[in-house]
Design an enzyme around this catalytic site. Structure first.
Site, PDB file in Angstrom:
ATOM      1  N   ASP A  39       0.860  -1.185   0.000  1.00  0.00           N
ATOM      2  CA  ASP A  39       0.000   0.000   0.000  1.00  0.00           C
ATOM      3  C   ASP A  39       0.895   1.233   0.000  1.00  0.00           C
ATOM      4  O   ASP A  39       2.042   1.157   0.421  1.00  0.00           O
ATOM      5  CB  ASP A  39      -0.890   0.026   1.255  1.00  0.00           C
ATOM      6  CG  ASP A  39      -2.212   0.763   1.023  1.00  0.00           C
ATOM      7  OD1 ASP A  39      -3.266   0.089   0.972  1.00  0.00           O
ATOM      8  OD2 ASP A  39      -2.182   2.012   0.901  1.00  0.00           O
ATOM      9  N   ASP A  65       3.708   2.618  -4.531  1.00  0.00           N
ATOM     10  CA  ASP A  65       2.673   3.209  -5.375  1.00  0.00           C
ATOM     11  C   ASP A  65       2.520   2.269  -6.566  1.00  0.00           C
ATOM     12  O   ASP A  65       3.412   2.184  -7.417  1.00  0.00           O
ATOM     13  CB  ASP A  65       3.104   4.607  -5.831  1.00  0.00           C
ATOM     14  CG  ASP A  65       2.068   5.264  -6.736  1.00  0.00           C
ATOM     15  OD1 ASP A  65       1.127   4.565  -7.186  1.00  0.00           O
ATOM     16  OD2 ASP A  65       2.198   6.461  -7.016  1.00  0.00           O
ATOM     17  N   VAL A  66       1.409   1.589  -6.634  1.00  0.00           N
ATOM     18  CA  VAL A  66       1.242   0.547  -7.662  1.00  0.00           C
ATOM     19  C   VAL A  66       1.190   1.115  -9.078  1.00  0.00           C
ATOM     20  O   VAL A  66       1.307   0.371 -10.046  1.00  0.00           O
ATOM     21  CB  VAL A  66      -0.017  -0.333  -7.404  1.00  0.00           C
ATOM     22  CG1 VAL A  66       0.078  -1.047  -6.073  1.00  0.00           C
ATOM     23  CG2 VAL A  66      -1.305   0.477  -7.521  1.00  0.00           C
ATOM     24  N   TYR A 158     -13.215   5.010 -14.671  1.00  0.00           N
ATOM     25  CA  TYR A 158     -13.097   3.834 -13.790  1.00  0.00           C
ATOM     26  C   TYR A 158     -13.721   2.605 -14.463  1.00  0.00           C
ATOM     27  O   TYR A 158     -13.137   1.518 -14.469  1.00  0.00           O
ATOM     28  CB  TYR A 158     -13.800   4.179 -12.480  1.00  0.00           C
ATOM     29  CG  TYR A 158     -13.983   3.086 -11.451  1.00  0.00           C
ATOM     30  CD1 TYR A 158     -12.896   2.617 -10.713  1.00  0.00           C
ATOM     31  CD2 TYR A 158     -15.250   2.573 -11.166  1.00  0.00           C
ATOM     32  CE1 TYR A 158     -13.074   1.649  -9.730  1.00  0.00           C
ATOM     33  CE2 TYR A 158     -15.437   1.613 -10.184  1.00  0.00           C
ATOM     34  CZ  TYR A 158     -14.345   1.154  -9.473  1.00  0.00           C
ATOM     35  OH  TYR A 158     -14.525   0.201  -8.496  1.00  0.00           O
ATOM     36  N   LYS A 162     -11.604  -0.799 -15.260  1.00  0.00           N
ATOM     37  CA  LYS A 162     -11.957  -2.086 -14.651  1.00  0.00           C
ATOM     38  C   LYS A 162     -12.372  -3.122 -15.703  1.00  0.00           C
ATOM     39  O   LYS A 162     -12.054  -4.307 -15.582  1.00  0.00           O
ATOM     40  CB  LYS A 162     -13.080  -1.904 -13.624  1.00  0.00           C
ATOM     41  CG  LYS A 162     -12.663  -1.153 -12.357  1.00  0.00           C
ATOM     42  CD  LYS A 162     -11.635  -1.925 -11.546  1.00  0.00           C
ATOM     43  CE  LYS A 162     -11.442  -1.340 -10.147  1.00  0.00           C
ATOM     44  NZ  LYS A 162     -10.371  -2.023  -9.388  1.00  0.00           N
TER      45      LYS A 162
HETATM   46  N1  LIG Z   1     -16.129  -1.015  -1.797  1.00  0.00           N
HETATM   47  C1  LIG Z   1     -16.937  -1.434  -2.771  1.00  0.00           C
HETATM   48  O1  LIG Z   1     -18.142  -1.629  -2.596  1.00  0.00           O
HETATM   49  C2  LIG Z   1     -16.369  -1.707  -4.147  1.00  0.00           C
HETATM   50  C3  LIG Z   1     -17.262  -1.835  -5.215  1.00  0.00           C
HETATM   51  C4  LIG Z   1     -16.769  -2.137  -6.465  1.00  0.00           C
HETATM   52  C5  LIG Z   1     -15.405  -2.340  -6.628  1.00  0.00           C
HETATM   53  N2  LIG Z   1     -14.544  -2.203  -5.567  1.00  0.00           N
HETATM   54  C6  LIG Z   1     -13.122  -2.434  -5.802  1.00  0.00           C
HETATM   55  O2  LIG Z   1     -12.589  -3.167  -4.707  1.00  0.00           O
HETATM   56  C7  LIG Z   1     -11.265  -2.724  -4.420  1.00  0.00           C
HETATM   57  C8  LIG Z   1     -11.146  -2.283  -2.970  1.00  0.00           C
HETATM   58  O3  LIG Z   1     -12.071  -1.232  -2.735  1.00  0.00           O
HETATM   59  P1  LIG Z   1     -12.187  -0.547  -1.291  1.00  0.00           P
HETATM   60  O4  LIG Z   1     -13.552   0.048  -1.226  1.00  0.00           O
HETATM   61  O5  LIG Z   1     -11.756  -1.493  -0.227  1.00  0.00           O
HETATM   62  O6  LIG Z   1     -11.122   0.654  -1.406  1.00  0.00           O
HETATM   63  P2  LIG Z   1     -10.474   1.537  -0.220  1.00  0.00           P
HETATM   64  O7  LIG Z   1     -10.423   2.942  -0.768  1.00  0.00           O
HETATM   65  O8  LIG Z   1     -11.156   1.304   1.070  1.00  0.00           O
HETATM   66  O9  LIG Z   1      -8.975   0.972  -0.121  1.00  0.00           O
HETATM   67  C9  LIG Z   1      -8.097   1.132  -1.196  1.00  0.00           C
HETATM   68  C10 LIG Z   1      -6.674   0.936  -0.702  1.00  0.00           C
HETATM   69  O10 LIG Z   1      -5.801   1.133  -1.839  1.00  0.00           O
HETATM   70  C11 LIG Z   1      -4.705   1.956  -1.425  1.00  0.00           C
HETATM   71  N3  LIG Z   1      -4.182   2.662  -2.601  1.00  0.00           N
HETATM   72  C12 LIG Z   1      -4.817   3.588  -3.356  1.00  0.00           C
HETATM   73  N4  LIG Z   1      -4.029   3.997  -4.358  1.00  0.00           N
HETATM   74  C13 LIG Z   1      -2.857   3.293  -4.248  1.00  0.00           C
HETATM   75  C14 LIG Z   1      -1.659   3.282  -4.990  1.00  0.00           C
HETATM   76  N5  LIG Z   1      -1.494   4.053  -6.076  1.00  0.00           N
HETATM   77  N6  LIG Z   1      -0.659   2.451  -4.602  1.00  0.00           N
HETATM   78  C15 LIG Z   1      -0.810   1.651  -3.503  1.00  0.00           C
HETATM   79  N7  LIG Z   1      -1.934   1.639  -2.750  1.00  0.00           N
HETATM   80  C16 LIG Z   1      -2.946   2.454  -3.120  1.00  0.00           C
HETATM   81  C17 LIG Z   1      -5.296   2.894  -0.369  1.00  0.00           C
HETATM   82  O11 LIG Z   1      -4.283   3.459   0.451  1.00  0.00           O
HETATM   83  C18 LIG Z   1      -6.235   1.928   0.373  1.00  0.00           C
HETATM   84  O12 LIG Z   1      -5.558   1.255   1.421  1.00  0.00           O
HETATM   85  C19 LIG Z   1     -10.957  -1.623  -5.444  1.00  0.00           C
HETATM   86  O13 LIG Z   1     -10.281  -2.170  -6.548  1.00  0.00           O
HETATM   87  C20 LIG Z   1     -12.325  -1.132  -5.867  1.00  0.00           C
HETATM   88  O14 LIG Z   1     -12.322  -0.574  -7.161  1.00  0.00           O
HETATM   89  C21 LIG Z   1     -15.011  -1.874  -4.342  1.00  0.00           C
END
Ligand SMILES: NC(=O)c1ccc[n+]([C@@H]2O[C@H](COP(=O)([O-])OP(=O)(O)OC[C@H]3O[C@@H](n4cnc5c(N)ncnc54)[C@H](O)[C@@H]3O)[C@@H](O)[C@H]2O)c1
Length: 264
Positions: A39, A65-66, A158, A162
């Site tokens: 992260d 940073d991914v 987005y 995706k």
């Molecule tokens: N929460 C939902 O309902 C939902 C719905 C559809 C899709 N998703 C997908 O599920 C995944 C997780 O979602 P979430 O809601 O837990 O997100 P979140 O925002 O709670 O967590 C995302 C994490 O990614 C890290 N991050 C962001 N940019 C980064 C980077 N450039 N390098 C390294 N780390 C980085 C952040 O620090 C954080 O810890 C994502 O891919 C999101 O698109 C989530």
């Protein structure tokens, strides 16, 4: 319940500091897996890593940073160095952008979404491939979204990123199946920090979204999403590849009420 299911396995999870990534990390750790928490948030990443260690798991943090290819590749190398292998790769990191009409989205916004949705996963998968291929075993789980599969409004960049990742994952599943590597997609629905912030900004839309879910709620990152990810990461899923699993309480069946009025 699932103790030992991932015994001897090492998993790299991006975006594991919080949200669904943290939930999957906890679930994997409780099943005996070692976890590399990747992260860019050092404080929360270190806290999650400590949490995993406190339940007896082997866990390491790698700040990264991914969206930067050398950093993503270094994270894969760190998984092998520190945990002994990379058996499971979960591409989950994401940072949300603006919710605006498609014609107002800039090329830069599209580039940023492609970098974090598609390219980060492409780079990590290609770096992990030689290791997984050599051991004839690998599990790749890429997190995608109902936003893309249903073409939700306001998030075109987005959605494109995706859906690009979904088709890339299926191509990898096809090409790497002979090596014992399974690659699947989860489209989750979970009440993480992003949703809770959105709920504060647009409470009516968020409430409508929850009410429209057939199960009447958004999922829990560990117990609703993490359990499905654990199955995909396990030996039991060895004949399952190139699939999309909507883990969202049935919200994909008739479409969810994410339909904000964007105005002109
Ligand atoms: N929460 C939902 O309902 C939902 C719905 C559809 C899709 N998703 C997908 O599920 C995944 C997780 O979602 P979430 O809601 O837990 O997100 P979140 O925002 O709670 O967590 C995302 C994490 O990614 C890290 N991050 C962001 N940019 C980064 C980077 N450039 N390098 C390294 N780390 C980085 C952040 O620090 C954080 O810890 C994502 O891919 C999101 O698109 C989530």
């Amino acid at each position: 319940m699932h103790e030992g299911l991932l015994a001897g396995r090492a998993a790299l999870i991006t975006g594991a500091a919080e949200g669904i990534g943290r939930g999957m990390a906890l679930r994997f750790a409780k099943a005996g897996g070692a976890v590399l928490v990747v992260d860019f948030n050092a404080e929360k990443g270190a806290a999650t890593t400590e949490e995993l260690r406190s339940i007896g798991a082997k866990a390491e943090f790698f700040q990264c940073d991914v969206t930067q290819r050398p950093q993503m590749e270094a994270a894969v190398a760190a998984c092998v160095d520190r945990l002994g292998s990379i058996d499971i790769l979960v591409n989950n990191a994401y940072r949300g952008g603006q919710i605006t009409r498609i014609e107002k989205k800039s090329d830069e916004e599209f580039d940023q979404s492609m970098a974090i949705c598609l390219y980060a996963a492409k780079w990590s998968m290609e770096a992990a491939l030689p290791h997984m291929k050599a051991q004839r075993w690998g599990r790749i789980i890429n997190m995608c979204s109902l936003n893309g599969t249903n073409a939700h409004m306001g998030t075109a960049d987005y959605n494109v990123g995706k859906e690009a990742l979904r088709t890339y994952t299926r191509s990898a599943a096809r090409e790497w199946a002979p090596y014992g590597i399974c690659a699947n997609i989860i489209c989750p629905g979970a009440a993480t920090a992003g949703f809770l912030t959105f709920k504060k900004m647009q409470p009516e839309v968020a409430a409508a979204s929850e009410a429209a879910n057939p199960m009447g709620r958004l999922g829990d990152p560990e117990t609703d999403i993490g359990g499905v990810a654990l199955f995909l990461a396990s030996e039991d899923a060895r004949y399952l590849t190139g699939n999309t699993l909507h883990v969202g309480g049935g919200s994909h069946i008739n479409g969810v009420a994410w339909n904000p009025d964007l105005g002109d």
